[in-house]
Write an enzyme that holds these catalytic residues in place. Structure first.
Site, PDB file in Angstrom:
ATOM      1  CG  HIS B 324      -2.047  13.729  38.096  1.00 19.01           C
ATOM      2  ND1 HIS B 324      -1.329  13.968  39.255  1.00 19.01           N
ATOM      3  CD2 HIS B 324      -2.661  12.590  38.168  1.00 19.01           C
ATOM      4  CE1 HIS B 324      -1.591  12.764  40.158  1.00 19.01           C
ATOM      5  NE2 HIS B 324      -2.311  11.990  39.385  1.00 19.01           N
ATOM      6  N   GLY B 325      -0.336  16.468  34.557  1.00 20.46           N
ATOM      7  CA  GLY B 325      -0.592  17.327  33.321  1.00 20.46           C
ATOM      8  C   GLY B 325      -0.397  18.439  33.863  1.00 20.46           C
TER       9      GLY B 325
END
Lengths: 354, 465
Positions: B324-325
């Site tokens: 997701h990051g």
């Protein structure tokens, strides 16, 4: 005995609905009431209150949007005008047309004041083709912070010129604003439906205004200057100003843009307090407008040039009392006089020197 | 160009009309490819180069792999694809994280080797299409699918615009045969596609964007809100992110059907789950299956013991979090979810006698979303300090601070009831069962609903991943 002949005509077929058919029909059904409401509101709207600037000096109250549209028609009738004073309520109430007509020239000069409440820069640019048809020598236009960084966008324009619109914006921006307008209309319709009784109860009897207008009416909140940090120049309004300038320039007319002093610009902050954010905003804006003026060949007069206007000459945040009006008109007429008297070379020098 | 914008609807209309005008297989495929590139370029034309790079790299590697039998060479080609795809992904998505990590050890002076977070723009959908093309290369390497022979087909597989930006992440084995078949949508597919698109649009525009009003307000200054308001905000965020992402996926499936493609479901009522496994495997299904097939199973194997499986699960979910990051909050979110599954599996047999009791099922339906909501705090918060602030204020149950209208509670309860009812009765065939007049009424009703309750015009949350 013979059997009756079989019918030659086949039984009528039921109409078939294609997916596109029922999809479009559904959307049409959804938006039809909204469009009807929009049309009804357009017939009844009393949002545009004020209109002044009929050449013979008679002021007229605008009572509906149709009269706002008549503004354009009036402009068309006023052929051979030398000076056109354009703008919103700042020009409408703060600039005395007669004083300017009297003082600006030696010979009789036709001066029109064509000011409409809440006239936006986008609308002014839309009026560009009409203005150029009048072949004026000079157009005087007021430009303050709300003119340069308004929030109305495309959905609020009353004069729509597709040619100007497509020069100022890309398709995505225009589509976005038009769809927002359409959805807003539908929202109004729903809001009306939900709150019809309460609205009638609160406002209906007191004001006598049509319901549609009440929904459209916005309230003025005190400006606290939050947008100063977010202001990104050029805005669409300043692009519109450049576009108008080019239109006028091509028709041989000169443009003089001025920023009128307002209460927030004249206010002295209490000791130890920072200046009003409007000053910072105005500084950025005037720097940008001066640059634009040099590039496009028009003259920009910053608010500090109207140095005779003091705080107590304002009756509210933007509207001047009689004395202030006289000062503004006197100073403005001197500028108009110089603009009219200047030959091309002098004008170019003045533009370059600002 | 977002699915919930007028520009997209115009674009879609034009593409659909052109698609119906074109007769002949290659022309239709070309149209889909051009439309997909135009759709992506509307966001940022230069990043189309990355899309082309990924397409060409994996197509070439796939073809090459198909012609080589030598195991070592095939592995080398796989590594080439992995390095190319993950290298680009790592640079754009994790460069900032590497910069931060390098900053922890200033003596090494590696900070300048990596770009700062603020200097990077993450190309839209890069992790989605990268993982999709990687699955193709790995499947070809494992000989589960044949390499794609047509560059045109493969390009559509990578760029097909309904699912390009935020999934569902497709497998080549499912999508490529549909591209090869190149069939127009039937009327039934169009009906159901329109239904899904409208449903997804309502989820996003009406529900998610409006819930965002409460969520954004509470997350902007959590220290000023009462505990009750924060609890409501957490549950509102659960609803927001679910409706935002599942709304996008539903729209993508609807669009796929309108063009004659079947895209898989990406959500299976995770908010109504009874246990962590149901909850997490019902969320972003295609991506969690990707991690299962290409990370968990290769690492753990089929016959591994509980310890190895637990560690593998934590590793997989940690990576899923980082997908997701590159922030610590996402890593903790991933590990938290991994730990939930590990704990559930370890206690499953011991608690088996209890599981037959009806009360267990009810408790599971309450506890699972509550624990899920803790993950939501990790997911939404920009840093771990905000997570700590949120949790501490909620747990201390403070009445001081700003409150929010109880209308929000009623709205959330109403939405939950609709969600539960839809699990029971909704079968995605409403348009099919309705008469033409009913369909018109449904489209009109949906349009009015969308127009009147249109929220805050927020971008899709998962676009940032």
């Amino acid at each position: 005995m013979h059997d009756p002949p079989p019918s030659e005509k086949p039984p009528p077929r039921k109409p078939r609905w294609t997916p596109l058919g029922w999809l479009l029909a559904g959307i049409a059904f959804a938006f039809a009431p909204a469009v009807l409401v929009e049309l009804t509101i357009a017939q009844q709207d009393t949002f545009w209150e004020e209109f002044s600037g009929i050449p013979d000096g008679q002021a007229e109250q605008i009572t509906d949007a149709h009269r706002a549209l008549r503004f354009e028609a009036n402009l068309r009738q006023n052929t051979a005008a030398s000076v056109i004073l354009m703008g919103n309520s700042v020009v409408a109430s703060n600039v005395a047309r007669r004083d300017i007509a009297k003082d600006c020239c030696e010979k009789p000069t036709k001066v029109i004041k064509a000011a409409v409440t809440r006239l936006t820069m986008l609308e002014t640019a839309m009026l560009g083709p009409t203005l150029t048809e009048l072949k004026p020598d000079l157009v005087v236009l007021s430009m303050n912070r709300w003119d340069a960084a308004g929030t109305d966008g495309w959905e609020g324009v009353r004069f729509y010129d597709p040619g100007v619109a497509w020069r100022l914006s890309n398709s995505s921006e225009i589509l976005h604003h038009r769809s927002a307008h359409l959805l807003g209309v539908l929202g109004h319709w729903f809001l009306l439906f939900r709150h019809r009784l309460a609205l009638l109860d609160i406002f209906g009897d007191k004001t006598g205004l049509p319901l549609g207008e009440m929904i459209h009416t916005t309230s003025d909140q005190p400006w606290t200057g939050e947008e100063v940090q977010e202001l990104q120049l050029p805005t669409i309004e300043t692009r519109a100003l450049r576009d108008l300038s080019r239109q006028l320039s091509a028709a041989g007319a000169r443009l003089l843009v001025f920023s009128a002093p307002t209460r927030e610009l004249l206010l002295q902050p209490p000791p130890g307090q920072p200046p009003h954010p409007a000053l910072e905003f105005q500084a950025k804006l005037e720097q940008h407008l001066t640059q634009a003026a040099r590039e496009e060949g028009f003259l920009f007069v910053p608010h500090r040039s109207f140095n005779k206007i003091e705080l107590d000459m304002l009756q509210d945040s933007i509207h001047l009392r009689k004395e202030g009006r006289r000062h503004l008109s006197t100073q403005l007429s001197a500028m108009v006089r110089r603009a009219l008297e200047a030959d091309d070379e002098t004008w170019s020098r003045a533009v370059a020197a600002q | 160009m977002r699915f919930d914008s007028l520009e997209f609807l115009v674009f879609l209309g034009v593409v659909l009309v052109l698609e119906r005008c074109i007769r002949g297989g290659t022309g239709r495929k070309l149209l889909l490819l051009i439309a997909s590139y135009a759709f992506y370029a509307s966001w940022s034309p230069p990043f189309v180069i990355l899309l082309v790079f990924s397409t060409v790299l994996d197509y070439t590697v796939g073809r090459w792999m198909g012609s080589v039998e030598h195991r070592g060479k095939r592995r080398l080609l796989l590594l080439l694809s992995l390095a190319g795809n993950l290298g680009v992904l790592a640079f754009f998505k994790y460069g900032g994280m590497f910069h931060d990590i390098a900053g922890l050890v200033p003596a090494l002076n590696l900070e300048t080797a990596f770009p700062r977070r603020d200097d990077l723009i993450i190309p839209l959908g890069i992790s989605f299409y990268t993982f999709q093309t990687l699955s193709y290369t790995i499947d070809v390497y494992r000989k589960r699918i044949e390499p794609c022979r047509s560059l045109l087909d493969f390009s559509i597989f990578v760029t097909f615009f309904p699912q390009l930006i935020a999934g569902p992440v497709m497998r080549a084995g499912k999508l490529l045969p549909q591209i090869r078949a190149n069939q127009y949508a039937t009327n039934q597919q169009i009906r159901s596609g329109v239904e899904l698109f409208l449903l997804g649009l309502i989820k996003k525009v009406v529900v998610a964007d409006n819930l965002a009003l409460l969520v954004d307000a509470c997350w902007s200054a959590p220290e000023t809100y009462s505990s009750g308001a924060l609890v409501l905000a957490v549950f509102a965020f659960m609803g927001q992110i679910y409706c935002d992402f599942s709304g996008y996926s539903t729209m993508a499936r609807g669009l796929g059907r309108v063009f004659g493609f079947e895209l898989p479901r990406n959500f299976n009522y995770p908010l109504l789950a009874r246990n962590p496994v149901e909850s997490l495997t019902g969320w972003h299904i295609t991506m969690s299956q990707w991690f299962r097939d290409y990370v968990y199973l290769p690492v753990v194997g089929v016959r591994a013991g509980p310890t190895r499986r637990s560690l593998g699960m934590l590793l997989t979910w940690g990576l899923f979090g980082l997908w997701h990051g590159g922030t610590w909050a996402f890593l903790v979110w991933g590990l938290f979810n991994g730990a939930r599954i590990v704990l559930y599996r370890l206690t499953r047999k011991r608690l088996a006698p209890w599981r037959e009791q009806p009360v267990w099922s009810i408790a599971g339906r309450i506890v699972t979303p509550v624990v899920f909501s803790v993950g939501c705090i990790l997911f939404r918060s920009p840093d771990l300090q905000t997570v700590g602030l949120f949790l501490s204020r909620m747990l201390r149950w403070q009445f001081e601070g700003e409150t929010v209208s109880l209308g929000w509670l009623a709205a959330l309860a109403g939405l939950l009831a609709i969600h539960a009812a839809s699990k029971q009765w909704y079968r995605e065939d409403l348009m099919d069962r309705l008469s033409p007049r009913g369909r018109i009424a449904l489209v009109a009703g949906s349009t009015i609903l969308l127009s009147v309750f249109a929220g805050t015009d927020k971008p899709f949350i998962y676009f940032q991943f």
